[in-house]
Scaffold this motif. Structure first.
Motif, PDB file in Angstrom:
ATOM      1  N   ILE A  59     -11.935   2.323   5.554  1.00 47.05           N
ATOM      2  CA  ILE A  59     -11.126   1.127   5.016  1.00 47.05           C
ATOM      3  C   ILE A  59     -12.107   0.239   4.659  1.00 47.05           C
ATOM      4  O   ILE A  59     -12.890  -0.536   5.585  1.00 47.05           O
ATOM      5  CB  ILE A  59     -10.398   0.476   6.380  1.00 47.05           C
ATOM      6  N   ARG A 109      -6.432  -0.481   2.328  1.00 46.86           N
ATOM      7  CA  ARG A 109      -5.798   0.441   2.755  1.00 46.86           C
ATOM      8  C   ARG A 109      -4.584   0.049   3.516  1.00 46.86           C
ATOM      9  O   ARG A 109      -4.706  -1.155   4.242  1.00 46.86           O
ATOM     10  CB  ARG A 109      -6.430   1.800   3.597  1.00 46.86           C
ATOM     11  N   HIS A 169       1.029  -1.045   0.001  1.00 42.53           N
ATOM     12  CA  HIS A 169      -0.022  -0.095  -0.183  1.00 42.53           C
ATOM     13  C   HIS A 169       0.896   1.246   0.005  1.00 42.53           C
ATOM     14  O   HIS A 169       0.512   2.330  -0.683  1.00 42.53           O
ATOM     15  CB  HIS A 169      -0.895   0.111   0.975  1.00 42.53           C
TER      16      HIS A 169
END
Length: 806
Positions: free
Chosen positions: A783, A770, A620
Motif C-alpha cells: 500500500i 488502496r 477504491h
C-alpha cells in the motif's frame, strides 16, 4: 470589435450600518466569513448560528464609471445573481431578477454613479410567489419550489441549510457598436464519415431599424465558411471530412476541435468588413443515441455512442460546495479526475443543484466523462403559473444553448423523482388538480430540447418508465431508483431484480476521521455525539447505518473506531454488490449511477469522496467494480455463478481458478476452467457442485480468480463466520524517489478479511492508494501512502483495521 471590462473589484457589502469589502464572484456568507462576522457554517452546529443570514435582505454597491469608449453602447452583464435582486444606478432601477440560473444584461450607456444590487431574502421571494400560485408539496419543509435557486441551498438529506445570496458569477462591462452576437447555437452531427457544424446565429443591433449588412465567418479544422445574415439571424454550415470521433473514456480518445466565429459589418461603404464580435468554443464530433426499444424484458435504456452500445458506469454529482461561488476550475478538475480514476464514464448532474460552470463541462470533455444533465427540479411539486413559468422557459433555453457545444453532454433529463413523487408520495390528493410540473417535464422541456438541441435525447424524469402506462419507477421500464435497499432492506436485496438502468442507489458511511476531527473540533466522537448527529441529515440515518452493520457484524457497542470502520466496510460492500450483480446482467441492465460521488460539506452521506476531498473505501471499491474487466461470484438459485464481465474493446480469454477453502487455510477442492468473454460482453459459468461451499457453513468460502482479478463468496454472514484471529506483519519502506511517500507492506499469516489502512490517522494529509483488501494466508499487499514520512510500523499498525472473528 467589442471591448470587455471585468468588474471583480471595488464591491462592498452593507451590513447593519457598516460597509464590508465584498468579493465578486462570491456570496454574502463568504464576505461575512472573511470579515469575521459569522463562524464557518460547516463547522460543528454553526449552521444554526448563521441561519439569520438567509432571512435578510442584502445590498452590494460599487462605483460604476464607464471606461472611455467610442462604441455606441455599453452593457452591464451579470453571469449569475443569487437570486431575487434589484439593480440600480444612482437609485434608477435598471431591472429586477428572480433566477439564479440565468445571466442578465442591462444597457448602461452613458451612465455613471453608484451601482447597487439589492437582494431580497430567498424566503421572502418564495413566500411572495407561494401566495400568488398557492401551496405545493415538497419532500423537505422548505420553499425551494417557489424560487429558481439551487434547491439544496435549503438543505437536503446530505446537506446543511445555508441559504445564500450574492453576485455568485463574474460581472463585466461590454461596449459594442452596430451589432453583437446574442446567441450562437452549434448543432454538430456526423454522417458517412463527414462532420457537420451548423452555427445558428442570432444578433442584437444597436439600431434595429438600420439594415446594415452583417456577415458571419467561421472556421473549424481548417474549414472556413461565410454567410450573410438575414436580418438578425443566419446559419453558417461547415463540413469537415473525416473528423476524429470523440469517445467516452475507455472507448477511444477525446479529440476536440476549436470553432471560431466572427461577426462582421460588411456594409458596402466600408472598404473591407469590420469585425464586431467573436465567439469560440471547443466541440467534438460524435453521435449519441438513447435506445429505448421494447423487448422481452420490458423497455430498454441504453446509450449508444458512435454506434457502440455502452454500459454506463456512473455517479451522481451534487454541488461540490454548499457555497458554490467557492468552486474553482481547479476544484472541478480535481474532483472529475478522481471520477475518471475510478473508471467512471458518466456523471449525472442532479436536479437539486446547478447547471455547473463551463469549467466542469470542459473537464468532462477532456476526460471522456459523459454528462447526464438534469433540468433543475427535484423532490417537489413545481407550480407552472407565472412568474415561474416564464423563468423556467428562459432558464431552459439559455442553458441548453450554453451547454450544447460540449460533446460530453449526452442526455437532458426533466427532473429528479417528481413523476415518482406524484404517483407514490401522496401529492395527487394534496394538489387537487393544481399544476405540479408535469407540463414542464412532458411538454415545455422536450419541446425546447427538440427545437434547440435536436442531436441529444431527452427523458422526462429520473426515474421514469417512458409513459404513464407503467409505474414511474418500474424497474423493467426505463430508469429506476433503488432506495428500498438502505431505507429498509439489506444490500443483498439488490440481487432480487435486474432493472434496465439504475439511475440512483447507494449506502451511507461517515467521512474520514480527520475530516470529522476538523469539522467537529469540540466533539467527543461517538456515533450519537451532538456533532455527529448534526452532521447526519438523513432520516433515521444512524439507525440505518447501525442496522446495516448489525445484519453482518456483531454491533461495536461503545467503540467508535470500530463502528466507523464497519460502516465504511458495509457501504463499500453494498454498492459493490449492486454493481457486480447488475453488470453481470448486461445488456439487460445498461447502466448504474451511484448516489453519490461527492459532498458539499463534512457529513455522513452516500458519497465516495467526503466533504474534505478524502477518499472513502467506497471510492477504491468503485475503481475495482467499474474496471473494464471484472470477476464476480453471484448467488443464483441453490448454486453460484461466476461472471466474467468484459467491457474492454478486446476479447478476454482467461483461465478461472476456483478454490473452495476453509477459514483456517485448508483447500477442500479446486479446479481451473478456461473461459472466454468477447469484447463488451459477459460470460457466465455455473460453479461445479464440488466447489460450492456448504450452505451457511461458518468455515467455508469460495475464491474465483482470473488474470489477477479476484472475487469471494462466504457461505455465512461475517458475524457467523469462524474467522481466525487476524495475524499479519507490517513493514514500512521509504519510497526512495519521493521523501513524502512510504510503502506499507502487509504480510498475512492467516486469512485477513477486508483489511483497511486509514492513512489519515497517520497524518491529515496522508492518503493510501488502496482501500479494502482481503489476503489469504501467506499473501502480501503493498500500500503506497503519500503525505507522510518517517512513520513507524507500530504506528501504521494502529491505523489498520480488518474484520475480526466473533
Amino acid at each position: 470589435m467589442k471591448d470587455v471590462t471585468p468588474l471583480p473589484e471595488g464591491w462592498n457589502l452593507h451590513h447593519d450600518g457598516s460597509v464590508l469589502p465584498a468579493q465578486v464572484p462570491g456570496c454574502v456568507h463568504t464576505d461575512l466569513l472573511t470579515a469575521g462576522v459569522i463562524p464557518d457554517p460547516l463547522i460543528g452546529a454553526n449552521e444554526h448560528e448563521v441561519a439569520w443570514v438567509g432571512r435578510r435582505a442584502w445590498l452590494y454597491t460599487r462605483r460604476l464609471d464607464l471606461p472611455p469608449s467610442a462604441h455606441e453602447r455599453t452593457d452591464l452583464v451579470f453571469e449569475g445573481l443569487d437570486t431575487a435582486a434589484e439593480i440600480a444606478v444612482d437609485g434608477e432601477v435598471l431591472g429586477r431578477t428572480r433566477n439564479m440560473h440565468r445571466p442578465y444584461r442591462f444597457d448602461v450607456s452613458g451612465r455613471s454613479g453608484e451601482l447597487s444590487v439589492r437582494f431580497a431574502s430567498a424566503y421572502t421571494e418564495a413566500a411572495a410567489v407561494s401566495k400568488l400560485v398557492g401551496e405545493r408539496p415538497n419532500v423537505y419543509p422548505e420553499p425551494s419550489q417557489y424560487i429558481r435557486k439551487m434547491a439544496s441551498s435549503f438543505g437536503w438529506d446530505w446537506g446543511p441549510t445555508v441559504v445564500t445570496a450574492g453576485i455568485w458569477k463574474p460581472v463585466r462591462l461590454e461596449s459594442w457598436s452596430t451589432a453583437r452576437l446574442d446567441r450562437v447555437r452549434p448543432v454538430v452531427t456526423v454522417a458517412d464519415g463527414t462532420g457537420r457544424v451548423e452555427l445558428h446565429i442570432e444578433v442584437e443591433r444597436t439600431a434595429p431599424g438600420v439594415a446594415r449588412v452583417l456577415t458571419a465567418r467561421a472556421t473549424v479544422a481548417g474549414v472556413e465558411a461565410t454567410t450573410v445574415l438575414d436580418g438578425n439571424r443566419g446559419t453558417v454550415v461547415l463540413d469537415v471530412p473525416g473528423p476524429e470521433l470523440w469517445w467516452p473514456r475507455g472507448y477511444g480518445e477525446q479529440p476536440l476541435y476549436e470553432v471560431e466565429l466572427t461577426l462582421l459589418d460588411a456594409t458596402d461603404e466600408l472598404p473591407e468588413p469590420v469585425p464586431l464580435d467573436a465567439w469560440h468554443r471547443r466541440i467534438g464530433f460524435r453521435t449519441v443515441r438513447l435506445d429505448r426499444s421494447k423487448d422481452a424484458h420490458g423497455t430498454g435504456f441504453t446509450f449508444v455512442v458512435n454506434g457502440v452500445r455502452v454500459f454506463a458506469r456512473g455517479v451522481n454529482w451534487i454541488p461540490d460546495d454548499v457555497l458554490p461561488s467557492r468552486i474553482t476550475s481547479g476544484a472541478y478538475r480535481r474532483r472529475l479526475e478522481q471520477a475518471a480514476g475510478a473508471h467512471i464514464d458518466l456523471v449525472r448532474v442532479w436536479g437539486g443543484g446547478l447547471y455547473e460552470s463551463d469549467a466542469f463541462y470542459d473537464a468532462c470533455d477532456e476526460l471522456g466523462l459523459m454528462v447526464w444533465q438534469d433540468f433543475l427540479f427535484a423532490c417537489a411539486a413545481y407550480p407552472e403559473e407565472q412568474p415561474l413559468r416564464g423563468e423556467v422557459e428562459a432558464e431552459a433555453r439559455e442553458n441548453v444553448v450554453r451547454l450544447m457545444p460540449h460533446p460530453s453532454l449526452v442526455l437532458w433529463n426533466g427532473n429528479n423523482e417528481n413523476l415518482w413523487g406524484f404517483r407514490d408520495w401522496g401529492w395527487e390528493s394534496l394538489l387537487s388538480g393544481d399544476s405540479w410540473g408535469e407540463g414542464y417535464y412532458l411538454g415545455m422541456l422536450p419541446r425546447i430540447v427538440a427545437e434547440l438541441d435536436p442531436t441529444r435525447a431527452y427523458t422526462a424524469g429520473s426515474p421514469w418508465s417512458g409513459s404513464w402506462d407503467h409505474h414511474p419507477n418500474d424497474p423493467a421500464h426505463g430508469t429506476h431508483h433503488s432506495w428500498e435497499v438502505w431505507n429498509r432492506l439489506d444490500y443483498s436485496a439488490y440481487r432480487a431484480s435486474v432493472p434496465r438502468f439504475v439511475a440512483e442507489f447507494g449506502w451511507q458511511a461517515p467521512p474520514a476521521v480527520s475530516t470529522l476531527r476538523r469539522a467537529l473540533p469540540d466533539d467527543n466522537l461517538a456515533p450519537d455525539s451532538p456533532g455527529m448527529l448534526h452532521h447526519q441529515k438523513a432520516e433515521d440515518g444512524n439507525g440505518k447505518l447501525d442496522r446495516g452493520v448489525a445484519r453482518h457484524f456483531a454491533p461495536p457497542d461503545g467503540d467508535f473506531d470500530r463502528w466507523h470502520y464497519l460502516t465504511q466496510v458495509v457501504q463499500a460492500r453494498a454498492v459493490a454488490a449492486g454493481i457486480e450483480h447488475w453488470r453481470s446482467h448486461w445488456p439487460v441492465c445498461a447502466g448504474t449511477i451511484v448516489w453519490q460521488l461527492n459532498d458539499c460539506w463534512p457529513v455522513s452521506s452516500w458519497s465516495a469522496i467526503d466533504g474534505d476531498g478524502r477518499l472513502k473505501p467506497l471510492y477504491h471499491e468503485l475503481r475495482r467494480v467499474y474496471a473494464d474487466r471484472l470477476v464476480t461470484v453471484q448467488p443464483e438459485g441453490d448454486g453460484l455463478t461466476v461472471a466474467l464481465v468484459n467491457q474492454s474493446a478486446d476479447g478476454w480469454g482467461a483461465e478461472v481458478l476456483l478454490r473452495r477453502l476453509t477459514t483456517d487455510g485448508v483447500t477442500l477442492a479446486q479446479t481451473r476452467l478456461p473461459v472466454g468473454a468477447e469484447a463488451r460482453s459477459v460470460t457466465r459459468l455455473a460453479v461445479p457442485d464440488d466447489l460450492l461451499p456448504t450452505p451457511s457453513s461458518p468455515k467455508e468460502y469460495l475464491v474465483a480468480e482470473a488474470d489477477g482479478l479476484r472475487a469471494f463468496h462466504f457461505a455465512a454472514r461475517d458475524r457467523d463466520t469462524d474467522f481466525p484471529e487476524p495475524r499479519f506483519g507490517v513493514e514500512v519502506q521509504p519510497v526512495t524517489d519521493d521523501g513524502d511517500k512510504v510503502d506499507v507492506v502487509v504480510t498475512a499469516h492467516t486469512l485477513v478479511r477486508d483489511l483497511l489502512l486509514q492513512a489519515d490517522r497517520l497524518s491529515p494529509d496522508a492518503a493510501a492508494d488502496r482501500g479494502l483488501v482481503t489476503l489469504l494466508p501467506g499473501e502480501q499487499t503493498r500500500i503506497r501512502v503519500s503525505g507522510v514520512s518517517g512513520v513507524s510500523a507500530e504506528r501504521v499498525r494502529e491505523a489498520i483495521f480488518c474484520v475480526e472473528g466473533s
